[in-house]
Design a protein around this motif. Structure first.
Motif, PDB file in Angstrom:
ATOM      1  N   THR A  31       0.820  -1.410   0.100  1.00 23.71           N
ATOM      2  CA  THR A  31      -0.183   0.182  -0.008  1.00 23.71           C
ATOM      3  C   THR A  31       0.961   1.291  -0.035  1.00 23.71           C
ATOM      4  O   THR A  31       0.672   2.070  -0.724  1.00 23.71           O
ATOM      5  N   ALA A  32       1.853   1.476   0.876  1.00 23.92           N
ATOM      6  CA  ALA A  32       2.876   2.395   0.860  1.00 23.92           C
ATOM      7  C   ALA A  32       3.575   2.756  -0.517  1.00 23.92           C
ATOM      8  O   ALA A  32       3.577   3.970  -0.770  1.00 23.92           O
ATOM      9  N   ILE A  33       3.970   1.787  -1.217  1.00 16.08           N
ATOM     10  CA  ILE A  33       4.490   1.922  -2.576  1.00 16.08           C
ATOM     11  C   ILE A  33       3.347   1.876  -3.654  1.00 16.08           C
ATOM     12  O   ILE A  33       4.314   2.437  -4.664  1.00 16.08           O
ATOM     13  N   GLY A  34       2.332   1.885  -3.387  1.00 15.24           N
ATOM     14  CA  GLY A  34       1.583   2.103  -4.671  1.00 15.24           C
ATOM     15  C   GLY A  34       1.190   0.841  -5.312  1.00 15.24           C
ATOM     16  O   GLY A  34       0.614   0.661  -6.499  1.00 15.24           O
ATOM     17  N   TYR A  35       1.606  -0.432  -4.854  1.00 11.16           N
ATOM     18  CA  TYR A  35       1.451  -1.757  -5.476  1.00 11.16           C
ATOM     19  C   TYR A  35       0.206  -2.465  -5.325  1.00 11.16           C
ATOM     20  O   TYR A  35      -0.107  -2.499  -3.869  1.00 11.16           O
ATOM     21  N   MET A  36      -0.668  -2.414  -6.183  1.00 15.56           N
ATOM     22  CA  MET A  36      -2.118  -2.952  -5.904  1.00 15.56           C
ATOM     23  C   MET A  36      -2.288  -4.231  -6.908  1.00 15.56           C
ATOM     24  O   MET A  36      -2.923  -3.928  -7.971  1.00 15.56           O
ATOM     25  N   PRO A  37      -1.996  -5.197  -6.448  1.00 19.23           N
ATOM     26  CA  PRO A  37      -2.150  -6.498  -7.606  1.00 19.23           C
ATOM     27  C   PRO A  37      -3.641  -6.907  -7.192  1.00 19.23           C
ATOM     28  O   PRO A  37      -4.244  -6.632  -6.286  1.00 19.23           O
ATOM     29  N   SER A  38      -4.083  -7.636  -8.259  1.00 21.60           N
ATOM     30  CA  SER A  38      -5.686  -7.929  -8.476  1.00 21.60           C
ATOM     31  C   SER A  38      -5.903  -8.975  -7.168  1.00 21.60           C
ATOM     32  O   SER A  38      -6.901  -9.169  -6.838  1.00 21.60           O
ATOM     33  N   GLY A  39      -4.943  -9.679  -6.789  1.00 22.24           N
ATOM     34  CA  GLY A  39      -5.154 -10.828  -5.693  1.00 22.24           C
ATOM     35  C   GLY A  39      -4.160 -10.470  -4.739  1.00 22.24           C
ATOM     36  O   GLY A  39      -3.806  -9.404  -4.132  1.00 22.24           O
ATOM     37  N   PRO A  40      -3.952 -11.445  -3.527  1.00 21.39           N
ATOM     38  CA  PRO A  40      -3.127 -11.202  -2.203  1.00 21.39           C
ATOM     39  C   PRO A  40      -1.976 -10.641  -2.879  1.00 21.39           C
ATOM     40  O   PRO A  40      -1.487 -11.240  -3.830  1.00 21.39           O
ATOM     41  N   VAL A  41      -1.096 -10.066  -1.682  1.00 20.12           N
ATOM     42  CA  VAL A  41      -0.118  -9.539  -1.985  1.00 20.12           C
ATOM     43  C   VAL A  41       1.108 -10.693  -1.819  1.00 20.12           C
ATOM     44  O   VAL A  41       1.114 -11.202  -0.903  1.00 20.12           O
ATOM     45  N   GLU A  42       1.992 -10.952  -2.908  1.00 21.78           N
ATOM     46  CA  GLU A  42       2.835 -12.111  -2.797  1.00 21.78           C
ATOM     47  C   GLU A  42       4.240 -11.371  -2.451  1.00 21.78           C
ATOM     48  O   GLU A  42       4.607 -10.273  -3.413  1.00 21.78           O
ATOM     49  N   LEU A  43       5.205 -12.047  -1.801  1.00 21.91           N
ATOM     50  CA  LEU A  43       6.538 -11.487  -1.650  1.00 21.91           C
ATOM     51  C   LEU A  43       7.253 -11.251  -2.978  1.00 21.91           C
ATOM     52  O   LEU A  43       7.922 -10.211  -3.077  1.00 21.91           O
ATOM     53  N   ALA A  44       7.161 -12.334  -3.749  1.00 15.72           N
ATOM     54  CA  ALA A  44       7.798 -12.273  -4.917  1.00 15.72           C
ATOM     55  C   ALA A  44       7.314 -10.983  -5.893  1.00 15.72           C
ATOM     56  O   ALA A  44       8.282 -10.379  -6.525  1.00 15.72           O
ATOM     57  N   GLY A  45       6.049 -10.820  -5.887  1.00 15.72           N
ATOM     58  CA  GLY A  45       5.674  -9.600  -6.873  1.00 15.72           C
ATOM     59  C   GLY A  45       6.190  -8.310  -6.384  1.00 15.72           C
ATOM     60  O   GLY A  45       6.421  -7.554  -6.696  1.00 15.72           O
ATOM     61  N   LEU A  46       6.026  -8.339  -4.821  1.00 13.71           N
ATOM     62  CA  LEU A  46       6.478  -6.945  -4.176  1.00 13.71           C
ATOM     63  C   LEU A  46       7.926  -6.726  -4.461  1.00 13.71           C
ATOM     64  O   LEU A  46       8.285  -5.529  -4.775  1.00 13.71           O
ATOM     65  N   ILE A  47       8.812  -7.858  -4.344  1.00 13.01           N
ATOM     66  CA  ILE A  47      10.140  -7.618  -4.582  1.00 13.01           C
ATOM     67  C   ILE A  47      10.407  -7.271  -6.293  1.00 13.01           C
ATOM     68  O   ILE A  47      11.213  -6.558  -6.377  1.00 13.01           O
ATOM     69  N   ASP A  48       9.724  -7.813  -6.999  1.00 14.98           N
ATOM     70  CA  ASP A  48       9.780  -7.256  -8.364  1.00 14.98           C
ATOM     71  C   ASP A  48       9.345  -5.622  -8.743  1.00 14.98           C
ATOM     72  O   ASP A  48      10.352  -5.077  -9.191  1.00 14.98           O
ATOM     73  N   VAL A  49       8.444  -5.196  -7.818  1.00 12.89           N
ATOM     74  CA  VAL A  49       8.207  -3.779  -8.051  1.00 12.89           C
ATOM     75  C   VAL A  49       9.286  -3.261  -7.339  1.00 12.89           C
ATOM     76  O   VAL A  49       9.612  -2.154  -7.899  1.00 12.89           O
ATOM     77  N   LEU A  50       9.879  -3.660  -6.259  1.00 17.38           N
ATOM     78  CA  LEU A  50      11.051  -2.577  -5.518  1.00 17.38           C
ATOM     79  C   LEU A  50      11.935  -2.756  -6.212  1.00 17.38           C
ATOM     80  O   LEU A  50      12.863  -1.696  -6.165  1.00 17.38           O
ATOM     81  N   SER A  51      12.351  -3.731  -6.939  1.00 13.36           N
ATOM     82  CA  SER A  51      13.776  -3.827  -7.731  1.00 13.36           C
ATOM     83  C   SER A  51      13.948  -2.847  -8.851  1.00 13.36           C
ATOM     84  O   SER A  51      14.917  -2.819  -9.561  1.00 13.36           O
ATOM     85  N   THR A  52      12.872  -2.223  -9.162  1.00 13.84           N
ATOM     86  CA  THR A  52      12.843  -1.555 -10.471  1.00 13.84           C
ATOM     87  C   THR A  52      13.619   0.021 -10.226  1.00 13.84           C
ATOM     88  O   THR A  52      13.832   0.496 -11.131  1.00 13.84           O
ATOM     89  N   ARG A  53      13.646   0.270  -8.835  1.00  8.44           N
ATOM     90  CA  ARG A  53      14.307   1.746  -8.651  1.00  8.44           C
ATOM     91  C   ARG A  53      15.072   1.835  -7.328  1.00  8.44           C
ATOM     92  O   ARG A  53      14.732   1.015  -6.517  1.00  8.44           O
ATOM     93  N   ARG A  54      15.921   2.463  -7.331  1.00 11.22           N
ATOM     94  CA  ARG A  54      16.710   2.759  -5.891  1.00 11.22           C
ATOM     95  C   ARG A  54      15.593   3.243  -4.877  1.00 11.22           C
ATOM     96  O   ARG A  54      15.186   4.284  -4.905  1.00 11.22           O
ATOM     97  N   THR A  55      15.303   2.464  -3.795  1.00  9.52           N
ATOM     98  CA  THR A  55      14.424   2.818  -2.937  1.00  9.52           C
ATOM     99  C   THR A  55      14.783   2.735  -1.388  1.00  9.52           C
ATOM    100  O   THR A  55      15.689   1.723  -0.954  1.00  9.52           O
ATOM    101  N   LEU A  56      14.098   3.471  -0.733  1.00  7.68           N
ATOM    102  CA  LEU A  56      14.379   3.480   0.976  1.00  7.68           C
ATOM    103  C   LEU A  56      13.029   3.061   1.612  1.00  7.68           C
ATOM    104  O   LEU A  56      12.288   3.980   1.400  1.00  7.68           O
ATOM    105  N   LEU A  57      13.221   2.082   2.253  1.00  4.71           N
ATOM    106  CA  LEU A  57      11.880   1.623   3.001  1.00  4.71           C
ATOM    107  C   LEU A  57      12.188   1.924   4.310  1.00  4.71           C
ATOM    108  O   LEU A  57      13.075   1.383   5.124  1.00  4.71           O
ATOM    109  N   VAL A  58      11.199   2.807   4.993  1.00  6.30           N
ATOM    110  CA  VAL A  58      11.511   2.981   6.476  1.00  6.30           C
ATOM    111  C   VAL A  58      10.343   2.307   7.208  1.00  6.30           C
ATOM    112  O   VAL A  58       9.226   2.456   7.124  1.00  6.30           O
ATOM    113  N   LEU A  59      10.393   1.055   7.968  1.00  2.12           N
ATOM    114  CA  LEU A  59       9.628   0.420   8.515  1.00  2.12           C
ATOM    115  C   LEU A  59       9.550   0.738  10.069  1.00  2.12           C
ATOM    116  O   LEU A  59      10.409   0.509  10.774  1.00  2.12           O
ATOM    117  N   ASP A  60       8.391   1.470  10.468  1.00  2.00           N
ATOM    118  CA  ASP A  60       8.390   2.237  11.820  1.00  2.00           C
ATOM    119  C   ASP A  60       7.942   0.984  12.755  1.00  2.00           C
ATOM    120  O   ASP A  60       6.756   0.406  12.234  1.00  2.00           O
TER     121      ASP A  60
END
Length: 945
Positions: A204-233
């Motif tokens: 939700t934070a990065i704007g990834y909205m798959p048609s089904g449940p969020v899968e780790l592999a799909g999330l990693i594919d989206v994150l790998s497209t650019r240099r990203t900093l995730l702040v997990l609080d």
């Protein structure tokens, strides 16, 4: 603009007057600190001894040896010569310079990239981040450090206690992370209730909205497209899921970085843990002004939050130590400081401090717009508490019986039982450290743990609900009672030849004794602990605490312990405390007499000797000099019958001191000579407190006897020795300086006398608290009179006399009255001077402390000369009495001063030859010190005749 200097392991802050070594404060005297700052700031240039004297003793004339002493102390503190370290170099014939490399760091009110309140300003607004806090005090260095680490380490966890400011710091760092552009995403996991929702929150934070449940592999594919900093609080309640996300993302991408905040680390191989320390608070040492306190970020935050809460008054010097203590008690925790400070407007600073001692402060509500767990201290701690397994909760509750930092071994010993074994207790403590609920540290190579103060208050309340509170507190008390017994047996004097036991922790001893006496949980144990704790408190100079400890135990003592060695030991500690504090009158005398009676009833002859010495000191201090002589004779009789060489020596000291003050100078001289011979023959060792004070008073009195008998140089030699020896203990220093002060003045050492006054002023307030103020005025008055400033002298002496009422220190009072009379005489107030000197003479005759009587009579005659209507025959009659008194005492010093006064009268009558013959007959008997005191005045008078 101010500077901080770093050299070797040291950090020097001139503004706050703090020297630190490895983040710990180093104790340093004010003059040594001034010299160190001057040397460090000199950039390697040589500073002469005179320059250093002007810096450390402004406006005073001191000997160069004082600089050498301070430099030697500095070298010892800095460890010069240890492992090749070299900080202060001596330049022959010139002075000193600082020889080590120094790194200078400038600090300003507006540091780079920060606003006036210390908050880092973002280069541009970032849509996926909360706005940075405008006033993040004390976190500038952390922001800089993490900003340097972020490009190097792809997984960073900011770990720290609840309310430490982890989220605030992470947001500031994220805003400063320019290399990620706008691809920085903040995910608040505190609102995520289960581990299977973590991926959804990140998506939700990065704007990834798959048609089904969020899968780790799909999330990693989206994150790998650019240099990203995730702040997990706030990861602490979702550790497993967060760890899994980080491991797989780092493994399958090369561009994603994590900046996490958590109360415990993820404990992953590639994780860099950044431990967030508390805000800096002023150390609890020395005096503290508002300006000095506000140099610390914890105090700055407190004042800011107090102002926001409606407190209108600026921080005052009077309130600064209280605010500093509150910040220390709250362990520099920003959230806790803010919540407590917000109540200052309603309760005031002292009111907030008082309420903080109760658990009520846990419930104070903070800002209503804050997240729920940040709205009170209780909610803040409950967030971590509720994540604990039952075993860890029990251990946390039980640890609340401890105060401050305590050894891990002690903790396990007290909290372990049949339900929680020792191994389980140790594992639980380690888990609590990992979760930032307790703090671990190494002290003298041993692991210590400590509950944060707010966590301890929370755990105390929880322990009370379990039904275990009494049993745990009892185990805690029994444990520290055993430690006290062991230390009392082996600590002060190591009789076994092995390693000396560690001193029991005073904070936990206090807690244990308080529990014993509260509701009379275990009075027998409390009395026994008090007996041993009193010695521990005295050893650490905790005088007020020792007095309260003894008085409480004596008041609550069960009947079967009265008239036993337990009561006798408490009476002795209480009597010693009263004497050190200067509380000489009725209370100390009654305590010593009761202890003496108990020691005789128990036939404890060693204790009888100690109490007789204490009684002798009480008699002397209360102006009961003939009685003190009787006590000394009683001691000598017992020493002859049942004592040894040590007791014979003490008997000689006591006899000499009493004879001196009762005007028997020849007898005093003989007693002191006997004591000196015995010391040379047998040595003297293992003296207890009252015997050591008898030694100090005897040596100082020996100096006074030599002075009164006309040997000023011998007197000065002895006086210097006893003052130097007395510096090991403030109580002894007080005694020796006061008794030897006239000797220094008569030898024209008024600069040394002034330095000694300053040295006494720096002694801790507890020492001689019953007499320190009047004694200060007494010494200043004598010094000013000696320097020819009678108006200022009279002011100080008048204040001394108003404070120092009989029966306390009557010799000092009569001496002050004589000096006061002399100052009034010089100011032309004959009537006032005559009243003062008559009171001095009456007091000396009433108490038997006639050591200065001849000189007082001489002073009276001098005063009578300016009183209208006084006949010359009256003056001569008083001087004749003075001369007879001086001769009967064997006091050549007083004979000379009286002869000088008599010669002045004879010369005025034209009887110059008779005056000269009288002066020569006395003057010829002197063998030394012709350039000092009355001898110099006599020589001048003889020249005029």
């Amino acid at each position: 603009m101010s500077c901080v200097f770093e050299f070797g392991p040291f950090r020097l802050c001139p503004t706050t007057r703090v020297l630190q070594q490895h983040d710990g404060d180093v104790a340093l005297g004010s003059r040594a600190f001034d010299i160190l700052v001057a040397l460090v700031e000199s950039n390697g240039n040589v500073l002469t001894r005179r320059e250093l004297m002007a810096i450390a003793w402004p406006g005073l004339v001191v000997e160069e040896s004082n600089v050498r002493v301070q430099v030697a102390n500095l070298r010892k503190v800095l460890g010069c010569g240890r492992d090749g370290a070299r900080y202060i170099a001596s330049i022959a014939g010139r002075g000193y310079c600082f020889a080590a490399p120094v790194q200078r760091t400038a600090t300003a009110d507006e540091p780079p990239a920060a606003n006036a309140r210390g908050a880092v300003q973002p280069q541009k607004p970032l849509p996926h981040l909360p706005a940075p806090l405008e006033r993040a005090l004390g976190r500038e260095e952390s922001v800089e450090e993490l900003s340097r680490l972020l490009p190097v380490h792809r997984l960073i966890t900011v770990a720290g206690a609840a309310g430490a400011g982890k989220t605030t710091l992470a947001v500031l760092v994220a805003h400063a992370a320019e290399s990620f552009g706008d691809s920085i995403h903040f995910i608040d996991l505190s609102i995520v209730t289960s581990e299977d929702r973590v991926l959804e929150a990140v998506a939700t934070a990065i704007g990834y909205m798959p048609s089904g449940p969020v899968e780790l592999a799909g999330l990693i594919d989206v994150l790998s497209t650019r240099r990203t900093l995730l702040v997990l609080d706030n990861c602490e309640h979702l550790i497993g899921a967060v760890a899994d996300l980080c491991v797989h993302t780092l493994e399958h991408t090369g561009t994603v970085h994590f900046l996490n905040t958590s109360r415990e680390a993820l404990r992953l191989a590639d994780e860099h843990v950044y431990l967030l320390r508390p805000l800096g608070s002023p150390p609890g040492t020395g005096r503290l002004t508002a300006e000095q306190a506000l140099a610390w970020p914890a105090v700055q935050l407190f004042v800011d939050r107090a102002r926001e809460g409606g407190a209108l008054e600026p921080l005052s010097d009077e309130d600064a130590p209280t605010v500093a203590a509150i910040c220390r008690r709250l362990d520099g925790n920003p959230l806790a400081i803010g919540l407590v400070a917000s109540r200052v407007g309603a309760y005031g600073i002292q009111g907030v401090s008082d309420l903080l001692a109760s658990q009520f402060a846990l419930l104070w509500q903070g800002r209503r717009d804050a997240i729920p767990r940040h709205q009170s201290v209780e909610a803040l701690i409950a967030w971590s508490h509720d994540l604990l397994p039952q075993r860890d909760r029990i251990v946390l509750y039980r640890l609340s019986v401890f105060a401050g930092a305590f050894p891990l071994e002690s903790a396990i010993h007290v909290i372990a039982d049949d339900n929680v074994g020792g191994l389980q207790a140790g594992e639980a403590i380690c888990d609590l450290v990992d979760k930032s609920l307790i703090v671990a540290s190494s002290i003298d190579g041993e692991t210590h743990v400590r509950l944060l103060e707010t966590t301890r208050a929370y755990a105390v309340a929880k322990l009370a609900t379990t039904g275990d509170a009494g049993e745990v507190a009892s185990r805690h008390a029994r444990y520290y009672a055993e430690q006290l017994r062991e230390y009392s047996l082996h600590g002060s004097v190591n009789r076994t030849g092995g390693e000396r036991p560690r001193s029991p922790d005073i904070g936990n001893v206090r807690v244990a004794m308080d529990w014993c006496f509260a509701a009379r949980h275990d009075v027998n144990l409390g009395v026994e602990m008090s007996r041993h704790a009193a010695s521990l408190f005295l050893e650490h100079s905790l005088l007020n605490e020792c007095k309260r400890c003894c008085e409480r135990a004596l008041a609550a003592m069960p009947e079967h312990l009265r008239s036993t060695d337990v009561e006798m030991s408490l009476l002795e500690s209480l009597a010693v405390t009263c004497y050190i504090m200067g509380d000489y009158d009725g209370e100390m005398t009654a305590i010593v007499e009761k202890g003496l009676a108990t020691s005789i009833a128990l036939d404890d002859v060693r204790a009888t000797f100690r109490f007789l010495a204490g009684l002798h000191l009480a008699m002397m201090s209360n102006g009961r000099f003939p009685e003190s002589l009787l006590v000394s004779e009683r001691y000598a009789s017992l020493a002859a019958a049942r004592g040894g060489p040590r007791e014979a020596i003490v008997a000689a000291w006591m006899s000499g001191s009493s004879n001196h003050y009762t005007g028997r100078q020849l007898e005093a001289d003989e007693s002191f000579a006997r004591g000196t011979r015995l010391v040379a023959e047998h040595g003297v060792r293992q003296l207890v407190y009252f015997e050591m004070k008898e030694q100090v008073i005897a040596i100082a009195s020996m100096a006074r006897v030599k002075w009164v008998r006309g040997f000023p140089l011998q007197a000065l030699e002895v006086a210097r020795r006893i003052v130097d020896d007395s510096r090991r203990h403030p109580d002894s220093l007080y005694i020796s300086v006061v008794l030897c002060f006239p000797i220094f003045l008569q030898n024209k050492l008024d600069n040394l006398a002034e330095l000694l006054i300053q040295e006494l002023a720096a002694v801790a307030n507890e020492y001689k608290m019953g007499t320190r103020l009047p004694m200060g005025h007494y010494l200043k008055g004598h010094l000013l009179l000696h320097r020819g400033r009678p108006d200022e002298a009279a002011m100080h002496l008048r204040q001394c006399l108003e404070m120092l009422r009989p029966p306390k220190l009557t010799v000092i009072r009569s001496d002050a009255l004589q000096a006061f009379a002399e100052s009034l005489r010089q100011l032309g107030d004959g009537a006032g001077a005559l009243d003062a000197i008559n009171e001095a003479i009456g007091l000396a005759e009433q108490t038997g402390g006639v050591v200065n009587l001849a000189d007082m009579l001489r002073a009276k005659a001098e005063v009578m000369r300016i009183v209208p209507g006084t006949r010359q025959t009256q003056i001569e009659q008083v001087l004749s009495q003075a001369m007879a008194c001086a001769k009967s005492q064997g006091a050549l010093e007083w004979e000379m001063s009286v002869a000088l006064a008599m010669a002045e009268g004879k010369a005025a009558q034209g009887r110059r030859k008779e005056a000269k013959g009288m002066l020569e007959s006395v003057y010829s008997r002197f063998t030394e010190g012709f350039d000092t005191g009355v001898r110099k005045a006599t020589a001048k008078a003889l020249e005029g005749l």
